[in-house]
Design a protein around this motif. Structure first.
Motif, PDB file in Angstrom:
ATOM      1  N   HIS A  82       0.828  -1.211   0.000  1.00  0.00           N
ATOM      2  CA  HIS A  82       0.000   0.000   0.000  1.00  0.00           C
ATOM      3  C   HIS A  82       0.861   1.259   0.000  1.00  0.00           C
ATOM      4  CE1 HIS A  82      -3.385  -2.597   0.774  1.00  0.00           C
ATOM      5  NE2 HIS A  82      -2.750  -3.111   1.807  1.00  0.00           N
ATOM      6  N   LEU A  95       5.027  10.496  10.319  1.00  0.00           N
ATOM      7  CA  LEU A  95       4.272   9.273  10.017  1.00  0.00           C
ATOM      8  C   LEU A  95       3.698   8.659  11.302  1.00  0.00           C
ATOM      9  CD1 LEU A  95       5.271   6.505   7.488  1.00  0.00           C
ATOM     10  CD2 LEU A  95       4.270   5.912   9.687  1.00  0.00           C
ATOM     11  N   LEU A  96       4.532   8.580  12.345  1.00  0.00           N
ATOM     12  CA  LEU A  96       4.049   7.971  13.603  1.00  0.00           C
ATOM     13  C   LEU A  96       2.887   8.774  14.186  1.00  0.00           C
ATOM     14  CD1 LEU A  96       7.483   7.072  15.286  1.00  0.00           C
ATOM     15  CD2 LEU A  96       5.906   5.523  14.106  1.00  0.00           C
ATOM     16  N   ILE A 103      -3.348   6.891   8.966  1.00  0.00           N
ATOM     17  CA  ILE A 103      -2.896   5.622   8.364  1.00  0.00           C
ATOM     18  C   ILE A 103      -3.875   4.482   8.672  1.00  0.00           C
ATOM     19  CG2 ILE A 103      -1.057   3.883   8.362  1.00  0.00           C
ATOM     20  CD1 ILE A 103       0.921   6.195   8.643  1.00  0.00           C
ATOM     21  N   HIS A 104      -4.136   4.251   9.938  1.00  0.00           N
ATOM     22  CA  HIS A 104      -5.036   3.136  10.266  1.00  0.00           C
ATOM     23  C   HIS A 104      -6.494   3.431   9.874  1.00  0.00           C
ATOM     24  CE1 HIS A 104      -2.237   0.621  13.119  1.00  0.00           C
ATOM     25  NE2 HIS A 104      -1.981   0.435  11.845  1.00  0.00           N
ATOM     26  N   LEU A 116      -7.504  -3.064  14.672  1.00  0.00           N
ATOM     27  CA  LEU A 116      -6.311  -2.230  14.785  1.00  0.00           C
ATOM     28  C   LEU A 116      -6.083  -1.771  16.218  1.00  0.00           C
ATOM     29  CD1 LEU A 116      -7.148  -0.332  11.516  1.00  0.00           C
ATOM     30  CD2 LEU A 116      -5.161  -1.798  11.852  1.00  0.00           C
ATOM     31  N   LEU A 139       0.396  -6.686  21.054  1.00  0.00           N
ATOM     32  CA  LEU A 139       1.495  -6.879  20.096  1.00  0.00           C
ATOM     33  C   LEU A 139       2.473  -5.689  20.105  1.00  0.00           C
ATOM     34  CD1 LEU A 139      -0.616  -8.380  17.148  1.00  0.00           C
ATOM     35  CD2 LEU A 139       0.946  -9.592  18.676  1.00  0.00           C
ATOM     36  N   ALA A 143       4.806  -3.597  17.293  1.00  0.00           N
ATOM     37  CA  ALA A 143       4.797  -2.139  17.114  1.00  0.00           C
ATOM     38  C   ALA A 143       6.219  -1.592  17.199  1.00  0.00           C
ATOM     39  CB  ALA A 143       3.917  -1.488  18.186  1.00  0.00           C
ATOM     40  N   LEU A 146       7.982  -2.230  13.968  1.00  0.00           N
ATOM     41  CA  LEU A 146       7.421  -1.362  12.915  1.00  0.00           C
ATOM     42  C   LEU A 146       7.978   0.067  13.063  1.00  0.00           C
ATOM     43  CD1 LEU A 146       3.706  -2.578  13.115  1.00  0.00           C
ATOM     44  CD2 LEU A 146       5.024  -2.558  10.994  1.00  0.00           C
ATOM     45  N   ILE A 147       8.039   0.558  14.295  1.00  0.00           N
ATOM     46  CA  ILE A 147       8.513   1.931  14.534  1.00  0.00           C
ATOM     47  C   ILE A 147       9.982   2.058  14.133  1.00  0.00           C
ATOM     48  CG2 ILE A 147       8.985   3.657  16.339  1.00  0.00           C
ATOM     49  CD1 ILE A 147       6.487   2.431  17.864  1.00  0.00           C
TER      50      ILE A 147
HETATM   51  C1  HEM Z   1      -2.012  -3.896  12.447  1.00  0.00           C
HETATM   52  C2  HEM Z   1       1.150  -0.770  14.350  1.00  0.00           C
HETATM   53  C3  HEM Z   1       1.691   1.336  10.022  1.00  0.00           C
HETATM   54  C4  HEM Z   1      -1.658  -1.605   8.206  1.00  0.00           C
HETATM   55  C5  HEM Z   1      -1.122  -3.277  13.293  1.00  0.00           C
HETATM   56  C6  HEM Z   1      -0.700  -3.836  14.563  1.00  0.00           C
HETATM   57  C7  HEM Z   1       0.202  -2.961  15.092  1.00  0.00           C
HETATM   58  C8  HEM Z   1       0.335  -1.857  14.166  1.00  0.00           C
HETATM   59  C9  HEM Z   1       0.972  -3.097  16.395  1.00  0.00           C
HETATM   60  C10 HEM Z   1      -1.154  -5.204  15.138  1.00  0.00           C
HETATM   61  C11 HEM Z   1      -2.559  -5.218  15.682  1.00  0.00           C
HETATM   62  C12 HEM Z   1      -2.619  -4.870  17.166  1.00  0.00           C
HETATM   63  O1  HEM Z   1      -1.573  -4.588  17.806  1.00  0.00           O
HETATM   64  O2  HEM Z   1      -3.743  -4.876  17.716  1.00  0.00           O
HETATM   65  C13 HEM Z   1       1.583   0.074  13.343  1.00  0.00           C
HETATM   66  C14 HEM Z   1       2.700   1.012  13.447  1.00  0.00           C
HETATM   67  C15 HEM Z   1       2.852   1.587  12.216  1.00  0.00           C
HETATM   68  C16 HEM Z   1       1.834   1.019  11.346  1.00  0.00           C
HETATM   69  C17 HEM Z   1       3.518   1.258  14.718  1.00  0.00           C
HETATM   70  C18 HEM Z   1       3.864   2.614  11.756  1.00  0.00           C
HETATM   71  C19 HEM Z   1       5.108   2.642  12.200  1.00  0.00           C
HETATM   72  C20 HEM Z   1       0.849   0.712   9.156  1.00  0.00           C
HETATM   73  C21 HEM Z   1       0.796   0.970   7.736  1.00  0.00           C
HETATM   74  C22 HEM Z   1      -0.167   0.156   7.230  1.00  0.00           C
HETATM   75  C23 HEM Z   1      -0.705  -0.627   8.336  1.00  0.00           C
HETATM   76  C24 HEM Z   1       1.675   1.975   6.989  1.00  0.00           C
HETATM   77  C25 HEM Z   1      -0.667  -0.011   5.798  1.00  0.00           C
HETATM   78  C26 HEM Z   1      -0.159   0.501   4.783  1.00  0.00           C
HETATM   79  C27 HEM Z   1      -2.010  -2.502   9.189  1.00  0.00           C
HETATM   80  C28 HEM Z   1      -2.816  -3.696   8.949  1.00  0.00           C
HETATM   81  C29 HEM Z   1      -2.915  -4.362  10.175  1.00  0.00           C
HETATM   82  C30 HEM Z   1      -2.167  -3.548  11.133  1.00  0.00           C
HETATM   83  C31 HEM Z   1      -3.414  -4.165   7.609  1.00  0.00           C
HETATM   84  C32 HEM Z   1      -3.623  -5.705  10.458  1.00  0.00           C
HETATM   85  C33 HEM Z   1      -5.007  -5.546  11.053  1.00  0.00           C
HETATM   86  C34 HEM Z   1      -5.658  -6.879  11.330  1.00  0.00           C
HETATM   87  O3  HEM Z   1      -4.949  -7.888  11.414  1.00  0.00           O
HETATM   88  O4  HEM Z   1      -6.891  -6.956  11.425  1.00  0.00           O
HETATM   89  N1  HEM Z   1      -0.498  -2.068  13.072  1.00  0.00           N
HETATM   90  N2  HEM Z   1       1.074   0.124  12.065  1.00  0.00           N
HETATM   91  N3  HEM Z   1      -0.089  -0.249   9.489  1.00  0.00           N
HETATM   92  N4  HEM Z   1      -1.659  -2.419  10.510  1.00  0.00           N
HETATM   93 FE1  HEM Z   1      -0.473  -1.011  11.346  1.00  0.00          FE
END
Ligand code: HEM
Length: 181
Positions: A82, A95-96, A103-104, A116, A139, A143, A146-147
């Motif tokens: 994406h 971004l953060l 983003i989310h 999310l 999780l 995170a 990712l950071i």
């Molecule tokens: C899920 C953090 C950027 C798409 C998650 C989760 C974390 C997270 C920790 C796991 C779910 C949870 O903890 O409950 C972050 C951080 C980001 C970031 C720290 C930036 C540094 C992004 C970006 C995208 C994205 C850029 C898409 C382009 C998603 C998707 C899921 C997700 C698709 C899965 C949701 C699911 O399983 O239902 N994110 N995210 N995230 N994130 Fe992010």
């Protein structure tokens, strides 16, 4: 949990440990989906827990460390899948700062059933940000990875510390400072 998280996780396992390990952990995890995932499908979070535990037993790396390195891998994968979601950002802190409100939010449009985490911003400057991660999935090590990768994406580095506000990892405070050039 969205299928893209599973497909990328299994890709990482294949790259790092080989296809045989992928087959072995799927076999050992007793999964309702039988380990067959599509990126837009949705699967039980417990399947991810089972896969992580099976991999932990097989390769003797802690689940925390596996999640942390998966965070590095996943940032690249999500950025490739994406690009439009991240390309408008010009700094890692920017971004953060936007995960929660942009983003989310965008991710939720792409995947309406995504589960999310939330990120509550406590403080932000040009070079630092403090925020609280909340999610029943706990999780926070994902995170963290990712950071870290987010800084690398902008050719930057950072010092990241975190503090568990709840013992089960469902609320974690991150203090993030970008290193000087
Ligand atoms: C899920 C953090 C950027 C798409 C998650 C989760 C974390 C997270 C920790 C796991 C779910 C949870 O903890 O409950 C972050 C951080 C980001 C970031 C720290 C930036 C540094 C992004 C970006 C995208 C994205 C850029 C898409 C382009 C998603 C998707 C899921 C997700 C698709 C899965 C949701 C699911 O399983 O239902 N994110 N995210 N995230 N994130 Fe992010």
């Amino acid at each position: 949990m969205k299928g893209i998280v599973f497909t990328e996780f299994l890709d990482m396992v294949e790259n790092q440990f080989g296809l045989e390990t992928v087959d072995e952990i799927i076999e050992a995890s007793d999964l309702p989906s039988e380990g067959i995932y599509t990126s837009v499908g949705t699967y039980e979070f417990n399947e991810m827990v089972a896969l992580l535990q099976s991999l932990n037993k097989k390769v003797n790396i802690s689940v925390d460390d596996l999640l942390h390195s998966f965070g590095h891998y996943l940032f690249i994968s999500l950025g490739k899948a994406h690009p439009e979601v991240i390309q408008s950002y010009t700094s890692p802190i920017g971004l953060l700062y936007s995960i929660e409100d942009h983003i989310h939010v965008h991710v939720k449009k792409l995947y309406p059933d995504a589960e999310l985490p939330t990120f509550k911003i406590l403080e932000k400057t040009e070079t630092s940000i403090s925020m609280v991660y909340s999610s029943s999935r706990g999780l926070y090590r994902l995170a963290h990875g990712l950071i870290e990768k987010c800084f690398e994406h902008f050719d930057a580095t950072s010092k990241i510390t975190f503090e568990l506000l709840k013992e089960d990892g469902s609320e974690v405070k991150f203090d993030i400072v970008q290193n000087g050039q």
